[in-house]
Motif scaffolding. Structure first.
Motif, PDB file in Angstrom:
ATOM      1  N   VAL A 172      32.197  34.919  48.851  1.00 10.05           N
ATOM      2  CA  VAL A 172      32.474  34.179  47.625  1.00 10.05           C
ATOM      3  C   VAL A 172      31.218  34.245  46.769  1.00 10.05           C
ATOM      4  CG1 VAL A 172      33.100  31.975  46.591  1.00 10.05           C
ATOM      5  CG2 VAL A 172      34.069  32.629  48.813  1.00 10.05           C
ATOM      6  N   LEU A 173      31.339  34.823  45.590  1.00  8.99           N
ATOM      7  CA  LEU A 173      30.203  34.988  44.682  1.00  8.99           C
ATOM      8  C   LEU A 173      30.094  33.753  43.796  1.00  8.99           C
ATOM      9  CD1 LEU A 173      31.208  37.825  45.616  1.00  8.99           C
ATOM     10  CD2 LEU A 173      30.425  38.709  43.429  1.00  8.99           C
ATOM     11  N   LYS A 174      28.866  33.237  43.663  1.00  6.34           N
ATOM     12  CA  LYS A 174      28.635  32.044  42.858  1.00  6.34           C
ATOM     13  C   LYS A 174      27.560  32.327  41.813  1.00  6.34           C
ATOM     14  CE  LYS A 174      29.748  28.845  46.651  1.00  6.34           C
ATOM     15  NZ  LYS A 174      29.260  27.677  47.434  1.00  6.34           N
ATOM     16  N   ASP A 175      27.874  32.031  40.555  1.00  9.58           N
ATOM     17  CA  ASP A 175      26.944  32.282  39.458  1.00  9.58           C
ATOM     18  C   ASP A 175      26.787  31.003  38.641  1.00  9.58           C
ATOM     19  OD1 ASP A 175      25.558  33.170  37.212  1.00  9.58           O
ATOM     20  OD2 ASP A 175      26.545  35.114  37.199  1.00  9.58           O
ATOM     21  N   THR A 176      25.670  30.296  38.844  1.00 14.38           N
ATOM     22  CA  THR A 176      25.448  29.040  38.124  1.00 14.38           C
ATOM     23  C   THR A 176      25.151  29.278  36.651  1.00 14.38           C
ATOM     24  OG1 THR A 176      23.086  29.062  38.707  1.00 14.38           O
ATOM     25  CG2 THR A 176      24.587  27.889  40.198  1.00 14.38           C
ATOM     26  N   GLY A 177      24.785  30.504  36.302  1.00 16.68           N
ATOM     27  CA  GLY A 177      24.504  30.813  34.901  1.00 16.68           C
ATOM     28  C   GLY A 177      25.730  30.735  34.022  1.00 16.68           C
ATOM     29  N   ILE A 178      26.901  31.005  34.599  1.00 10.15           N
ATOM     30  CA  ILE A 178      28.157  30.909  33.850  1.00 10.15           C
ATOM     31  C   ILE A 178      29.080  29.842  34.426  1.00 10.15           C
ATOM     32  CG2 ILE A 178      28.098  33.300  33.041  1.00 10.15           C
ATOM     33  CD1 ILE A 178      30.079  34.007  35.287  1.00 10.15           C
ATOM     34  N   GLY A 179      28.655  29.226  35.535  1.00  9.75           N
ATOM     35  CA  GLY A 179      29.458  28.165  36.150  1.00  9.75           C
ATOM     36  C   GLY A 179      30.737  28.660  36.778  1.00  9.75           C
ATOM     37  N   LYS A 180      30.713  29.900  37.289  1.00  5.22           N
ATOM     38  CA  LYS A 180      31.927  30.510  37.831  1.00  5.22           C
ATOM     39  C   LYS A 180      31.702  31.000  39.263  1.00  5.22           C
ATOM     40  CE  LYS A 180      34.396  30.300  34.004  1.00  5.22           C
ATOM     41  NZ  LYS A 180      35.647  29.500  33.890  1.00  5.22           N
ATOM     42  N   SER A 181      32.827  31.117  39.980  1.00  7.36           N
ATOM     43  CA  SER A 181      32.824  31.732  41.305  1.00  7.36           C
ATOM     44  C   SER A 181      33.847  32.862  41.321  1.00  7.36           C
ATOM     45  CB  SER A 181      33.182  30.706  42.389  1.00  7.36           C
ATOM     46  OG  SER A 181      34.544  30.289  42.240  1.00  7.36           O
ATOM     47  N   LEU A 182      33.688  33.766  42.258  1.00  3.21           N
ATOM     48  CA  LEU A 182      34.645  34.851  42.437  1.00  3.21           C
ATOM     49  C   LEU A 182      34.833  35.070  43.929  1.00  3.21           C
ATOM     50  CD1 LEU A 182      36.337  37.000  40.858  1.00  3.21           C
ATOM     51  CD2 LEU A 182      34.500  38.614  41.409  1.00  3.21           C
ATOM     52  N   THR A 183      36.051  34.826  44.394  1.00  2.00           N
ATOM     53  CA  THR A 183      36.385  35.043  45.797  1.00  2.00           C
ATOM     54  C   THR A 183      36.896  36.459  45.980  1.00  2.00           C
ATOM     55  OG1 THR A 183      36.967  32.715  46.136  1.00  2.00           O
ATOM     56  CG2 THR A 183      37.875  34.305  47.698  1.00  2.00           C
ATOM     57  N   VAL A 184      36.273  37.176  46.918  1.00  2.00           N
ATOM     58  CA  VAL A 184      36.731  38.522  47.284  1.00  2.00           C
ATOM     59  C   VAL A 184      37.598  38.352  48.523  1.00  2.00           C
ATOM     60  CG1 VAL A 184      36.052  40.865  47.894  1.00  2.00           C
ATOM     61  CG2 VAL A 184      34.614  39.511  46.346  1.00  2.00           C
ATOM     62  N   SER A 185      38.917  38.400  48.326  1.00  2.00           N
ATOM     63  CA  SER A 185      39.866  38.110  49.388  1.00  2.00           C
ATOM     64  C   SER A 185      40.351  39.402  50.036  1.00  2.00           C
ATOM     65  CB  SER A 185      41.060  37.322  48.813  1.00  2.00           C
ATOM     66  OG  SER A 185      42.028  37.072  49.812  1.00  2.00           O
ATOM     67  N   ASN A 186      39.802  39.694  51.219  1.00  2.00           N
ATOM     68  CA  ASN A 186      40.196  40.884  51.981  1.00  2.00           C
ATOM     69  C   ASN A 186      41.210  40.464  53.036  1.00  2.00           C
ATOM     70  OD1 ASN A 186      38.233  42.881  50.853  1.00  2.00           O
ATOM     71  ND2 ASN A 186      36.758  41.415  51.681  1.00  2.00           N
ATOM     72  N   THR A 187      42.473  40.772  52.808  1.00  2.00           N
ATOM     73  CA  THR A 187      43.530  40.274  53.697  1.00  2.00           C
ATOM     74  C   THR A 187      44.083  41.329  54.643  1.00  2.00           C
ATOM     75  OG1 THR A 187      45.146  40.664  51.919  1.00  2.00           O
ATOM     76  CG2 THR A 187      44.237  38.441  52.120  1.00  2.00           C
TER      77      THR A 187
END
Length: 339
Positions: free
Chosen positions: A272-287
């Motif tokens: 899960v990528l977290k970027d406080t500079g933009i206040g966003k997260s990105l989950t890389v979901s490998n299923t």
């Protein structure tokens, strides 16, 4: 297409309205500019329509100039790509050269990075996006990262929000890897995520081995603002930056990057990528299929733009043995959220 025509009609109507009375010099210049741009736009649409029709996709596949419409496109260097767009205004771009996803914009935020030194003319694999490493990851018996990223994929099917690309053996691939394979890469722009599927089939009778990866580049506002969560703590990883490679154990809950990185985390596939500079997260979901994660960043390399991207790669590091008639699937989706 309809949007382009309506914009064109509005521009021409506006130009006609201006012509009723004598105009000042600057108004004449403005009117000429509007008509010229409308003419250029119409010529582009006609050219794309002819190009798409020749490939059997029809007028519906031709994207307009608004930037959020779906369809077949060409970049300034002539490379073909498909733009997906949904009703929310989200978009994704997928290049036929390399079958690489180079953009995913949702909520107005771009999450996929392309390096500033990337070649977008087909002269070399695109440095960025969700780049394929297949049938080999890294160095080995054939060229670095295989050949999937530097051949042209074909469009099998497409809608406004989905595309299915296909890669089959060619004289070029057979020279280095003479196997009876068929790869299908599907991308779907959904309301809440971007979904991808890599489907590998063995069309022959003899088995073959392969590795698979999405060498994924993700945007970063700045490395000082960035961290990666997931089940990393306590896991062994191969640190390729130490000597000839050294196995180490991760002690952190969240990973931050302050040096050059090239690390293989086997058995970790939930970053899960977290970027406080933009206040966003990105989950890389490998299923499905992708079992490992590789982290890569050329820290300090200004030419590559090191401070504004991190590669968080979805990988099947141990080779897959695929028997005749069998198939393998790699499913990866991107889900954006707020911190």
């Amino acid at each position: 297409m309809k949007l382009s025509l309506s914009v064109l009609a509005a521009a021409l109507a506006s130009a006609n309205a201006f012509s009723v009375a004598p105009l000042a010099t600057n108004a004449v210049s403005s009117r000429s500019s509007v008509v010229l741009e409308a003419s250029k736009n119409r010529a582009k649409i006609a050219s794309r329509s002819k190009w798409a029709a020749a490939r059997g996709y029809g007028d519906a596949a031709v994207a307009d100039e608004a930037g959020t419409s779906a369809g077949l496109m060409k970049n300034d260097d002539g490379l073909e790509y498909v733009r997906l767009a949904n009703a929310n205004g989200d978009t994704s771009d997928i290049y036929l050269f390399g079958g690489v996803v180079t953009s995913y914009v949702t909520g107005g935020q771009e999450y996929i990075a392309v390096r500033p030194d990337a070649k977008m003319d087909g002269s070399k694999p695109i440095s960025g996006g969700l780049s394929h490493c297949w049938p080999q990851f890294g160095p080995g018996e054939i060229q670095q990262h295989g050949f999937a990223r530097n051949v042209n994929w074909t469009v099998k099917s497409m809608t406004d929000t989905t595309v299915e690309l296909e890669m089959a053996p060619s004289d070029y691939t057979k020279e280095m890897w003479d196997k009876e394979f068929l790869c299908t890469f599907s991308v779907a722009l959904e309301d809440d995520k971007l979904s991808t599927k890599m489907f590998v089939e063995n069309k022959g009778e003899e088995s073959f081995d392969f590795q698979a990866a999405l060498h994924s580049y993700f945007t970063v506002s700045a490395l000082d603002n960035f961290s990666i969560a997931g089940s990393f703590k306590g896991k062994e990883f191969l640190n390729k930056m130490v000597g000839d490679g050294e196995m180490q154990t991760e002690e952190r809950e969240e990973i931050t990057i302050s040096e050059e990185y090239d690390r293989v985390y086997t058995g970790v596939n939930d970053p899960v990528l977290k970027d406080t500079g933009i206040g966003k997260s990105l989950t890389v979901s490998n299923t499905a299929g992708y079992e490992d994660t590789v982290l890569w960043n050329p820290y300090g390399d200004e030419g590559m733009g090191y401070n504004n991207f991190v590669c968080v790669e979805s990988v099947k590091f141990d080779p897959v043995t695929l028997g005749g008639g069998a198939s393998w699937t790699g499913d990866m989706a991107l889900l954006a959220g707020d911190l």
